[in-house]
Design an enzyme around this catalytic site. Structure first.
Site, PDB file in Angstrom:
ATOM      1  N   SER A 126       0.867  -1.179   0.000  1.00 17.36           N
ATOM      2  CA  SER A 126       0.000   0.000   0.000  1.00 17.36           C
ATOM      3  C   SER A 126       0.912   1.239   0.000  1.00 17.36           C
ATOM      4  CB  SER A 126      -0.932  -0.001   1.213  1.00 17.36           C
ATOM      5  OG  SER A 126      -0.224   0.175   2.415  1.00 17.36           O
TER       6      SER A 126
ATOM      7  N   HIS B  71      -3.220  -6.012   2.608  1.00 13.43           N
ATOM      8  CA  HIS B  71      -2.382  -7.076   3.170  1.00 13.43           C
ATOM      9  C   HIS B  71      -3.164  -8.364   3.427  1.00 13.43           C
ATOM     10  CE1 HIS B  71       0.322  -3.648   4.857  1.00 13.43           C
ATOM     11  NE2 HIS B  71       0.428  -3.779   3.553  1.00 13.43           N
TER      12      HIS B  71
ATOM     13  N   GLN C 193      -6.362  -1.660   7.414  1.00 14.11           N
ATOM     14  CA  GLN C 193      -5.201  -2.493   7.097  1.00 14.11           C
ATOM     15  C   GLN C 193      -4.553  -3.120   8.339  1.00 14.11           C
ATOM     16  OE1 GLN C 193      -2.168  -1.128   3.991  1.00 14.11           O
ATOM     17  NE2 GLN C 193      -1.011  -0.843   5.848  1.00 14.11           N
ATOM     18  N   GLU C 194      -4.470  -2.353   9.448  1.00 12.30           N
ATOM     19  CA  GLU C 194      -3.725  -2.849  10.613  1.00 12.30           C
ATOM     20  C   GLU C 194      -4.433  -2.525  11.925  1.00 12.30           C
ATOM     21  OE1 GLU C 194       0.205  -1.102  10.326  1.00 12.30           O
ATOM     22  OE2 GLU C 194       0.343  -1.645   8.203  1.00 12.30           O
TER      23      GLU C 194
ATOM     24  N   GLU D 148       1.467  -9.541   7.135  1.00 14.69           N
ATOM     25  CA  GLU D 148       2.310  -9.132   8.274  1.00 14.69           C
ATOM     26  C   GLU D 148       2.127 -10.039   9.483  1.00 14.69           C
ATOM     27  OE1 GLU D 148       1.916  -4.895   8.891  1.00 14.69           O
ATOM     28  OE2 GLU D 148       2.857  -4.477   6.945  1.00 14.69           O
TER      29      GLU D 148
ATOM     30  N   ASP E 140      -3.826   1.364  11.644  1.00 13.62           N
ATOM     31  CA  ASP E 140      -3.416   1.978  10.377  1.00 13.62           C
ATOM     32  C   ASP E 140      -4.465   1.632   9.337  1.00 13.62           C
ATOM     33  OD1 ASP E 140      -2.382   2.979   8.093  1.00 13.62           O
ATOM     34  OD2 ASP E 140      -0.565   1.739   8.049  1.00 13.62           O
TER      35      ASP E 140
ATOM     36  N   GLU F   2      -2.909   5.976  12.189  1.00 17.18           N
ATOM     37  CA  GLU F   2      -2.028   6.296  11.066  1.00 17.18           C
ATOM     38  C   GLU F   2      -2.841   6.369   9.783  1.00 17.18           C
ATOM     39  OE1 GLU F   2       1.225   3.523  10.843  1.00 17.18           O
ATOM     40  OE2 GLU F   2       1.341   3.669   8.673  1.00 17.18           O
TER      41      GLU F   2
ATOM     42  N   ASP G 192       1.817   8.534   7.086  1.00 20.89           N
ATOM     43  CA  ASP G 192       2.679   7.573   6.380  1.00 20.89           C
ATOM     44  C   ASP G 192       2.654   7.912   4.888  1.00 20.89           C
ATOM     45  OD1 ASP G 192       3.879   5.398   5.173  1.00 20.89           O
ATOM     46  OD2 ASP G 192       2.351   3.950   5.720  1.00 20.89           O
TER      47      ASP G 192
ATOM     48  N   LYS H   7      10.154   5.108   7.186  1.00 23.59           N
ATOM     49  CA  LYS H   7      10.465   3.925   6.387  1.00 23.59           C
ATOM     50  C   LYS H   7      11.621   4.286   5.458  1.00 23.59           C
ATOM     51  CE  LYS H   7       5.736   2.063   5.750  1.00 23.59           C
ATOM     52  NZ  LYS H   7       4.502   2.276   4.932  1.00 23.59           N
TER      53      LYS H   7
ATOM     54  N   HIS I 241       8.636  -1.265   9.368  1.00 29.55           N
ATOM     55  CA  HIS I 241       8.944  -2.254   8.329  1.00 29.55           C
ATOM     56  C   HIS I 241       8.057  -1.982   7.110  1.00 29.55           C
ATOM     57  CE1 HIS I 241       5.320  -5.004   9.464  1.00 29.55           C
ATOM     58  NE2 HIS I 241       5.021  -3.729   9.541  1.00 29.55           N
ATOM     59  N   ARG I 242       8.134  -2.880   6.093  1.00 27.62           N
ATOM     60  CA  ARG I 242       7.188  -2.869   4.986  1.00 27.62           C
ATOM     61  C   ARG I 242       6.434  -4.200   4.999  1.00 27.62           C
ATOM     62  NH1 ARG I 242       7.563   1.875   1.803  1.00 27.62           N
ATOM     63  NH2 ARG I 242       5.422   1.181   1.447  1.00 27.62           N
ATOM     64  N   SER I 243       5.338  -4.261   4.241  1.00 26.21           N
ATOM     65  CA  SER I 243       4.580  -5.514   4.239  1.00 26.21           C
ATOM     66  C   SER I 243       5.348  -6.639   3.531  1.00 26.21           C
ATOM     67  CB  SER I 243       3.210  -5.312   3.610  1.00 26.21           C
ATOM     68  OG  SER I 243       3.319  -4.673   2.359  1.00 26.21           O
TER      69      SER I 243
ATOM     70  N   LYS J 284       7.000  -0.386  14.508  1.00 25.61           N
ATOM     71  CA  LYS J 284       6.028  -1.410  14.103  1.00 25.61           C
ATOM     72  C   LYS J 284       6.713  -2.351  13.132  1.00 25.61           C
ATOM     73  CE  LYS J 284       3.486   0.661  10.197  1.00 25.61           C
ATOM     74  NZ  LYS J 284       2.168   0.809   9.575  1.00 25.61           N
TER      75      LYS J 284
END
Ligand code: PGA
Ligand code: ZN
Length: 426
Positions: A40, A153, A161-162, A203, A240, A283, A310, A335, A363-365, A386
């Site tokens: 994303s 994800h 997403q999170e 993730e 997020d 986020e 982000d 990031k 991190h990234r996915s 995260k």
């Protein structure tokens, strides 16, 4: 001095190619790093180089990026001292010459930049967090553990997403990780008892199809209690939504709720959630080009909840400056591969810290076993990271690295805990 620079194509955690870069120094030191990849991604992120050859890996190969490392970057860096990061990174930027790194690719540039930092640290016999952060680096971040995956994800999951556990009430990083892992396991039991699948997303968080977006918060609350923790006080919640991914023509489409919301209604939706649940971090609650909306949500909720940019800021000083000037967000996601070099990453983070913004290292996915972001979080003393669920090798690699750093720092280690969140300080 740098004597060899090589690169190769490896697989990331989604099974797509990514770049690994190795740098060798004249003194025999060799350092190898790997570059992550998002799903994303923000519109204004530095561009990664992908081959676009449909016959290999659906066009996602990184053979051009490898050529850029070995054919263009290697000859320029060979002979340079590895431990002058700002000169190394200025050289990489000059070689590329474009605003969004489209000539060499942000993956090629970050691979080289980070490998230099790692090689220099190893050559000096210090850990990466110490090399980047100096003697001051001693704060262990609060982990934000992504236990329910949705959006891009996990397409069958929530629109959001999170959903992350934030063990703010733990006394140490080690204990925070235990709080989070135990709650993750309790969540699996809660879902299993409800007849929901416990398969996981990119993730490592569970990705069931529940009846509404709020239902995901309800199962998290149950899991926190089932694991024996007090919601809010010991374990808070972070979200997020990555709202860009469900925004079209200025309207937010929430499929799980069968609702379409305007910016104002979306803000009301988050305000309602933050009243009903112990949410302390939010986020990308709005789409990446909705600067007016970000200003409104920050002035309305920014005192109670950390608002993180982000996709809005993409670790880029230019966008962060606009946010600071206009009162958008109270924190920034950091990031390295969104911007390309280690120097720019540190500059953006320090600019945020000077402006009183929180930094959440991320991190990234699509990830690898590379643990550099764990060191980066400690180097910045920023108190937040995260790195996904407390499960899956590429996710726990970062948390396990933090366990090692905590142990190495011994009595000098300080766990950020509630101090990382101004609204929780008494
Ligand atoms: P990405 O997601 O790595 O797929 O971009 C992470 C995030 O949005 O924070
Ligand atoms: Zn995000």
């Amino acid at each position: 001095r740098i004597s060899v620079v090589t690169a190769q194509e490896i697989l990331d955690s989604r099974g797509y190619p990514t770049l690994e870069v190795s740098i060798g120094l004249g003194d025999g030191t060799v350092a190898t790093v790997a570059v992550p990849a998002g799903a994303s991604t923000g519109k204004h992120e530095a561009r990664e180089s992908r081959d676009g050859d449909p016959n290999r890996y659906e066009g996602k190969g990184v053979l051009h990026a490898i050529e850029n490392v070995t054919g263009i970057i290697a000859p320029a860096l060979t002979g340079m001292p590895a431990d002058d990061q700002s000169v190394i990174d200025a050289t990489l930027l000059a070689l590329d010459g474009t605003e969004f790194k489209e000539r060499l690719g942000a993956n090629a540039i970050l691979g080289a930049s980070l490998a230099c930092a790692r090689a220099a640290a190893a050559s000096h016999g210090v850990d990466l967090y110490r090399y980047l952060g100096g003697i001051e680096a001693h704060v262990l971040p609060v982990p934000m553990l992504n236990v329910l995956n949705g959006g891009k994800h996990a397409p069958d999951g929530s629109d959001i997403q999170e959903f992350k556990l934030i063990p703010v009430g733990a006394p140490t990083f080690r204990e925070a990780l235990r709080f989070g892992a135990e709650t993750y396991h309790a969540l699996r039991d809660v879902l299993h008892d409800a007849g929901a699948p416990t398969t996981v997303g990119d993730e490592g968080g569970f990705a069931p199809a529940l009846t509404s977006n709020a239902a995901y918060l309800d199962v998290i609350m149950q899991a926190i209690e089932r694991a024996g923790y007090r919601p809010g006080e010991q374990i808070a919640i972070g979200l997020d939504p990555a709202a860009t991914t469900f925004c079209e023509q200025r309207f937010y489409h929430l499929q799980r709720d069968a609702r379409t919301l305007s910016t104002g209604e979306m803000i009301d939706y988050w305000a309602d959630w933050t009243r009903r649940y112990p949410i302390i971090s939010l986020e990308d609650p709005l789409a990446e080009d909705d600067w007016d909306g970000f200003q409104r949500i920050t002035s309305r909720l920014g005192k109670q909840v950390q608002i993180i940019g982000d996709d809005l800021f993409v670790t880029n000083r230019k966008f962060l400056q606009r946010g600071i000037d206009t009162g958008c967000c109270t924190g920034i996601l950091i990031k390295p591969n969104q911007i390309g070099t280690i120097s720019e990453t540190l500059e953006t983070a320090r600019m945020a810290q000077r402006a009183g913004y929180a930094c959440l290292v991320s991190h990234r996915s699509g990830e690898t076993q590379d643990t550099s972001i764990a060191d980066l979080a400690v180097a910045l003393n920023c108190g937040q990271i995260k790195a996904g669920a407390p499960a899956r090798g590429e996710r726990v690699a970062k948390y396990n690295r933090l366990l090692h750093i905590e142990r190495a720092l011994g009595e000098n280690a300080v766990f950020a805990g509630k101090t990382a969140f101004p609204q929780l300080r008494q």
